[in-house]
Design a protein around this motif. Structure first.
Motif, mmCIF file in Angstrom:
data_model
loop_
_atom_site.group_PDB
_atom_site.id
_atom_site.type_symbol
_atom_site.label_atom_id
_atom_site.label_comp_id
_atom_site.label_asym_id
_atom_site.label_seq_id
_atom_site.Cartn_x
_atom_site.Cartn_y
_atom_site.Cartn_z
ATOM 1 N N HIS A 37 -5.034 4.930 5.045
ATOM 2 C CA HIS A 37 -5.886 4.950 3.725
ATOM 3 C C HIS A 37 -6.551 6.346 3.833
ATOM 4 C CE1 HIS A 37 -5.458 1.085 1.936
ATOM 5 N NE2 HIS A 37 -5.235 0.375 3.335
ATOM 6 N N CYS A 87 -8.423 9.494 3.008
ATOM 7 C CA CYS A 87 -8.650 9.926 1.919
ATOM 8 C C CYS A 87 -7.645 10.592 1.042
ATOM 9 C CB CYS A 87 -10.047 10.738 1.720
ATOM 10 S SG CYS A 87 -10.541 11.238 0.135
ATOM 11 N N LEU A 111 -18.532 5.002 9.801
ATOM 12 C CA LEU A 111 -18.149 6.468 10.201
ATOM 13 C C LEU A 111 -19.244 7.340 10.596
ATOM 14 C CD1 LEU A 111 -15.732 6.640 6.955
ATOM 15 C CD2 LEU A 111 -15.191 5.810 9.204
ATOM 16 N N LEU A 159 -10.466 4.564 -9.885
ATOM 17 C CA LEU A 159 -10.770 4.846 -8.581
ATOM 18 C C LEU A 159 -11.112 6.362 -8.440
ATOM 19 C CD1 LEU A 159 -10.836 3.633 -5.666
ATOM 20 C CD2 LEU A 159 -8.548 4.054 -5.365
ATOM 21 N N PRO A 161 -20.925 11.023 4.014
ATOM 22 C CA PRO A 161 -21.131 10.655 2.688
ATOM 23 C C PRO A 161 -20.750 9.259 2.645
ATOM 24 C CG PRO A 161 -20.255 12.777 2.414
ATOM 25 C CD PRO A 161 -19.888 12.307 3.790
ATOM 26 N N ARG A 218 -13.682 -3.855 6.415
ATOM 27 C CA ARG A 218 -12.253 -4.445 6.835
ATOM 28 C C ARG A 218 -12.520 -6.007 7.205
ATOM 29 N NH1 ARG A 218 -10.992 0.122 5.238
ATOM 30 N NH2 ARG A 218 -9.501 1.578 6.276
ATOM 31 N N LEU A 270 -17.299 1.802 6.208
ATOM 32 C CA LEU A 270 -15.856 1.074 5.499
ATOM 33 C C LEU A 270 -15.838 -0.292 5.913
ATOM 34 C CD1 LEU A 270 -13.218 3.712 6.494
ATOM 35 C CD2 LEU A 270 -14.310 3.534 4.295
ATOM 36 N N LEU A 283 -19.809 16.999 6.656
ATOM 37 C CA LEU A 283 -18.953 15.768 6.527
ATOM 38 C C LEU A 283 -19.303 15.026 7.934
ATOM 39 C CD1 LEU A 283 -15.733 16.908 5.188
ATOM 40 C CD2 LEU A 283 -17.239 15.183 4.041
ATOM 41 N N GLY A 320 -14.051 10.300 -7.211
ATOM 42 C CA GLY A 320 -13.884 11.901 -7.166
ATOM 43 C C GLY A 320 -15.205 12.527 -7.568
ATOM 44 N N HIS A 379 0.786 -1.216 0.027
ATOM 45 C CA HIS A 379 -0.112 0.008 -0.009
ATOM 46 C C HIS A 379 0.761 1.279 -0.042
ATOM 47 C CE1 HIS A 379 -2.027 3.327 1.912
ATOM 48 N NE2 HIS A 379 -3.201 3.044 1.152
ATOM 49 N N PHE A 403 -0.714 13.184 -7.999
ATOM 50 C CA PHE A 403 -1.881 13.736 -7.583
ATOM 51 C C PHE A 403 -1.527 14.520 -6.296
ATOM 52 C CE2 PHE A 403 -6.213 13.117 -5.698
ATOM 53 C CZ PHE A 403 -6.849 14.225 -6.405
HETATM 54 C C1 HEM Z 1 -10.035 6.890 0.331
HETATM 55 C C2 HEM Z 1 -14.026 9.336 1.683
HETATM 56 C C3 HEM Z 1 -13.588 12.476 -2.230
HETATM 57 C C4 HEM Z 1 -10.180 9.530 -3.551
HETATM 58 C C5 HEM Z 1 -11.486 7.365 1.398
HETATM 59 C C6 HEM Z 1 -11.599 6.818 2.410
HETATM 60 C C7 HEM Z 1 -12.633 7.557 2.957
HETATM 61 C C8 HEM Z 1 -13.040 8.835 1.844
HETATM 62 C C9 HEM Z 1 -13.678 7.290 3.972
HETATM 63 C C10 HEM Z 1 -10.855 5.870 3.258
HETATM 64 C C11 HEM Z 1 -11.064 4.545 2.860
HETATM 65 C C12 HEM Z 1 -10.654 3.364 3.723
HETATM 66 O O1 HEM Z 1 -10.137 3.612 4.542
HETATM 67 O O2 HEM Z 1 -10.850 2.156 3.368
HETATM 68 C C13 HEM Z 1 -14.400 10.597 0.931
HETATM 69 C C14 HEM Z 1 -15.376 11.476 1.057
HETATM 70 C C15 HEM Z 1 -15.016 12.325 0.080
HETATM 71 C C16 HEM Z 1 -14.164 11.739 -0.937
HETATM 72 C C17 HEM Z 1 -16.309 11.504 2.248
HETATM 73 C C18 HEM Z 1 -15.911 13.459 -0.546
HETATM 74 C C19 HEM Z 1 -16.495 14.370 0.344
HETATM 75 C C20 HEM Z 1 -12.519 12.030 -2.717
HETATM 76 C C21 HEM Z 1 -12.172 12.465 -4.008
HETATM 77 C C22 HEM Z 1 -11.183 11.665 -4.470
HETATM 78 C C23 HEM Z 1 -11.083 10.590 -3.211
HETATM 79 C C24 HEM Z 1 -12.633 13.681 -4.645
HETATM 80 C C25 HEM Z 1 -10.246 11.858 -5.578
HETATM 81 C C26 HEM Z 1 -10.530 12.709 -6.634
HETATM 82 C C27 HEM Z 1 -9.814 8.566 -2.660
HETATM 83 C C28 HEM Z 1 -8.793 7.691 -2.812
HETATM 84 C C29 HEM Z 1 -8.811 6.933 -1.548
HETATM 85 C C30 HEM Z 1 -9.801 7.485 -0.775
HETATM 86 C C31 HEM Z 1 -7.953 7.684 -3.991
HETATM 87 C C32 HEM Z 1 -7.882 5.647 -1.054
HETATM 88 C C33 HEM Z 1 -6.574 6.336 -0.317
HETATM 89 C C34 HEM Z 1 -5.892 4.857 0.145
HETATM 90 O O3 HEM Z 1 -6.474 3.625 0.130
HETATM 91 O O4 HEM Z 1 -4.535 4.992 0.351
HETATM 92 N N1 HEM Z 1 -12.283 8.508 0.666
HETATM 93 N N2 HEM Z 1 -13.475 10.818 -0.207
HETATM 94 N N3 HEM Z 1 -11.986 10.706 -2.619
HETATM 95 N N4 HEM Z 1 -10.146 8.569 -1.497
HETATM 96 FE FE1 HEM Z 1 -11.856 9.532 -0.918
#
Ligand code: HEM
Length: 378
Positions: free
Chosen positions: A328, A330, A295, A216, A266, A272, A270, A261, A221, A67, A78
């Motif tokens: 992880h 976000c 959450l 993803l 939203p 696991r 999650l 938030l 996004g 990871h 990014f």
């Molecule tokens: C991971 C929420 C917007 C890309 C996550 C995780 C959460 C989350 C809870 C953690 C997942 C985990 O621990 O299993 C949100 C919320 C958003 C949002 C509430 C908007 C309000 C975005 C946007 C992008 C994005 C705009 C990209 C353009 C990602 C990516 C991960 C991630 C790539 C994975 C990170 C990793 O596994 O290391 N998001 N997200 N998210 N989010 Fe978001």
């Protein structure tokens, strides 16, 4: 279920639910015990065979040490700077969308702003035509819908259903693969090109990984930010005193986004999987169990937040878990926050009141693990 305990076993679905803030933090903070690879505990007959479709290798699904290496590579393309530079374009797109809605003479927040804004922004950032967004919406709707059905299924399902469920994945993968191939030959100034060229410690991303990450980003996004924008307006509608407060003091906009938030999270849950037996919140969870971390409940835990069911711009700090926590966390949080702030500022400028239409009902997304509106007439 929900008996008030921070951790519960769900006999019907055969999985564990975590509701407490403290317990949720424990789970997401300990990837060695709670693996993000949840596929390993889902019965194989419920998954597509690897030659049909490989779901392996998604950043959200993998554990250390892989990871960290992958995250470092994708983050090198990014970056915060890449996101911060988008601010003027986000504002421009928001104004264009609101102008178009004003011409039409009616305003439904999701169709007119909250959905198209983040999709256009993420498509332009990746470098795929924003005009293809009907396709992205089709895929996202199909995938989120299937996920929901999948999560609540207790037994096997017919092959035809499985086939239908993986079709949108394949289409999306092929679409993005075509873009990746093209960028290898003809680089452009876009994120797909930066991902193709990214190099950390002499390591580059193979095509399949660039495609996975682009998928993803395209999915994460936009759906999530759509929910954030809708939820934010819903909160200000339900708590007019707080709307007055931010109208009087725009420096509270970031606080509105954070409290939105927390209050309407939203991504409500999650997943696991336990790799060993572990004690959590007074119960013992055996190895190889599916654990849902709520959450949305953690963000309303009275042990962490005073008056948790009140939307209050005065919370400082506001340590909500809406973006997850730990390794992880976000990756898109800076983009989601920026889009939320810019859009809200413009909405406050352009509309004297943010009020839902009492004669035209709000519709919520019907998926239990997602909190958001799919229709919000103002
Ligand atoms: C991971 C929420 C917007 C890309 C996550 C995780 C959460 C989350 C809870 C953690 C997942 C985990 O621990 O299993 C949100 C919320 C958003 C949002 C509430 C908007 C309000 C975005 C946007 C992008 C994005 C705009 C990209 C353009 C990602 C990516 C991960 C991630 C790539 C994975 C990170 C990793 O596994 O290391 N998001 N997200 N998210 N989010 Fe978001």
């Amino acid at each position: 279920p929900r008996t008030g305990a921070p951790v519960e076993y769900d006999t019907r679905a055969g999985m564990w639910h975590v509701y407490g803030y403290h317990e949720a933090q424990q789970v997401v903070g300990d990837p060695a015990t709670y693996s993000s690879d949840t596929m390993r505990v889902i019965p194989k007959h419920l998954l597509p065979s690897p030659d049909e479709l490989s779901l392996e290798g998604f950043l959200t699904q993998i554990d250390p040490p892989e990871h960290g290496k992958l995250r470092k590579l994708v983050s090198s393309a990014f970056t915060r700077k890449v996101v911060a530079d988008l601010e003027p374009r986000i504002a421009e797109v928001a104004h264009e969308l609101l102008d178009a809605a004003a011409d039409r003479g009616r305003f439904e927040l999701v169709t007119d702003l909250a959905y198209p804004l983040p999709v256009i922004v993420i498509a332009e950032l990746l470098g795929v035509p924003a005009g293809d967004r009907a396709l992205f919406k089709k895929w996202a709707d199909a995938l989120f819908q299937r996920d929901a059905e999948f999560a609540i299924k207790e037994t096997g399902r017919p092959d035809a259903e499985l086939q239908a469920a993986i079709e949108p994945w394949k289409e999306m993968r092929d679409y993005l693969q075509a873009h990746v191939t093209e960028r290898r030959e003809a680089p452009r100034a876009d994120l797909i090109t930066r991902l193709v060229q990214a190099e950390v410690d002499g390591r580059r991303l193979p095509d399949a990984q660039v495609v996975n990450f682009a998928m993803l980003l395209l999915l994460a996004g936009h759906i999530t930010t759509t929910m954030l924008l809708g939820n934010t307006v819903l909160c200000l509608d339900a708590f007019p005193d707080q709307q007055e407060r931010v109208r009087a003091d725009r420096s509270l906009i970031p606080a509105v986004i954070e409290e939105s938030l927390r209050y309407l999270t939203p991504f409500a849950a999650l997943a696991r999987s336990t790799v060993r037996e572990v004690e959590l919140g007074g119960v013992t969870i055996p190895a190889d169990q599916l654990v849902m971390v709520w959450l949305a409940w953690a963000n309303r835990d009275p042990l962490q937040f005073a008056d948790p069911h009140v939307f209050d711009l005065g919370r400082d700090p506001n340590p909500h878990l809406a973006f997850g926590r730990g390794i992880h966390f976000c990756l898109g949080a800076p983009l989601a926050r920026l889009e939320g702030r810019v859009a809200l500022d413009i909405l406050l400028d352009r509309r004297k009141e943010l009020r839902s239409d009492p004669d035209d009902p709000v519709e919520f997304i019907p998926t239990p693990s997602m909190t958001g509106v799919r229709r919000l007439p103002l």
